[in-house]
Design an enzyme around this catalytic site. Sequence first.
Site, PDB file in Angstrom:
ATOM      1  N   GLU A 176      -0.054  47.535 -40.879  1.00  0.00           N
ATOM      2  CA  GLU A 176       0.318  48.950 -41.034  1.00  0.00           C
ATOM      3  C   GLU A 176       0.024  49.476 -42.438  1.00  0.00           C
ATOM      4  O   GLU A 176       0.870  49.383 -43.331  1.00  0.00           O
ATOM      5  CB  GLU A 176       1.810  49.148 -40.714  1.00  0.00           C
ATOM      6  N   LYS A 218      -1.774  49.662 -37.079  1.00  0.00           N
ATOM      7  CA  LYS A 218      -0.816  50.772 -36.994  1.00  0.00           C
ATOM      8  C   LYS A 218      -1.098  51.721 -38.155  1.00  0.00           C
ATOM      9  O   LYS A 218      -0.519  51.580 -39.247  1.00  0.00           O
ATOM     10  CB  LYS A 218       0.612  50.227 -37.054  1.00  0.00           C
TER      11      LYS A 218
HETATM   12  P1  13P Z   1       7.676  56.610 -38.033  1.00  0.00           P
HETATM   13  O1  13P Z   1       7.051  56.770 -36.671  1.00  0.00           O
HETATM   14  O2  13P Z   1       9.022  57.249 -38.152  1.00  0.00           O
HETATM   15  O3  13P Z   1       6.730  56.977 -39.132  1.00  0.00           O
HETATM   16  O4  13P Z   1       8.002  55.070 -38.211  1.00  0.00           O
HETATM   17  C1  13P Z   1       7.074  54.134 -37.837  1.00  0.00           C
HETATM   18  C2  13P Z   1       7.241  52.902 -38.608  1.00  0.00           C
HETATM   19  O5  13P Z   1       7.405  51.847 -38.040  1.00  0.00           O
HETATM   20  C3  13P Z   1       7.195  52.972 -40.077  1.00  0.00           C
HETATM   21  O6  13P Z   1       7.027  51.684 -40.596  1.00  0.00           O
END
Ligand code: 13P
Length: 329
Positions: A176, A218
């Site tokens: 991510e 992600k």
């Molecule tokens: P949000 O969809 O609220 O941005 O959160 C996703 C997430 O896992 C952040 O690490």
Amino acid sequence: MNNLIKTALKMVESGKGILAADESNPTCTKRFESLAIESTPTSRNAYRDLLFSAPDIEKYISGVILFNETFYQKDLSSQAFYPEFLSRKNILPGIKVDSGLELLDVYTKEQATKGLHDLEKKALQYYIDGARFAKWRAVYHIDESLPSQKSIDRNANDLADYASICQSSNLVPIVEPEVLMNGNHSIAKSYEVTSKVLHSVFKELSKRNIIFEAMILKPNMVLSGYNNNQQASIDEVAKWTVKCLKENVPSDVPGIAFLSGGQSDELATLHLNAMNQLQNPWKLTFSYGRALQSQALQIWAGNQNNILEAQNAFLELAKANSSASQGLL
Ligand code: 13P
């Protein structure tokens, strides 16, 4: 490795996405306190229970990302630990394995992600305790001179170390890299920065021989900065985001599950839907925290009498995003 590939495919199974319910205790407390909800291990357990026991959640949700505290808590009806409770519903249990952010540079205020030093030990234990995938979040700030090369290099390096440790510990890594959309930058700037970030991340993942078929990306969507008064249209967001991904993400990656990043529920859903109306080599789905949960949390407000209504609000959004992940809205 075959099991990891199967898990990754299951995480992005058609019509399903991931629920990010892994807010750390400080983040969860901030969200609870903004609604005057007391934040204790018991109240956090009650709230997560409401989400995970929503009827038919498994029709739309393939996996749930848990925070350590919840991972070792039990559901309120059958008293099973959550990894077991979710697995029984055919939902994959995931775990946030980073330990949050620290300052990377005192001048730019950029941040790095903590948690590599004992990751191997933790990852092996989480697998034994039922986790099948993991998440590590890196953040990047945008302004005229940011993100710096230092932030881009450090985060790419750490994400690749994390992914490598996960794959050798039998966990599918969710990688991510989140470019924050705060600021008044244009969508072109978001595209430029997100491209640079994804390019550096995949270069490092490649150097570390990460099996792309056994990971999930992600990313942020490519948006106009939230303070820019000329917001790009839904179709523009879809076009810029898919272009950026096609230029940087190998087609061997089975799926891309977006974070919502502070967008409204409605826009997050419509952007995902528009992207799925274009041709893509990967599954494009959701891994939202706020865009799936904000309404439910507000409705629940710490009151057990509101559980059914809160669950309905959550399920409605999960269902809409399931449709959006197939371009069906
Ligand atoms: P949000 O969809 O609220 O941005 O959160 C996703 C997430 O896992 C952040 O690490």
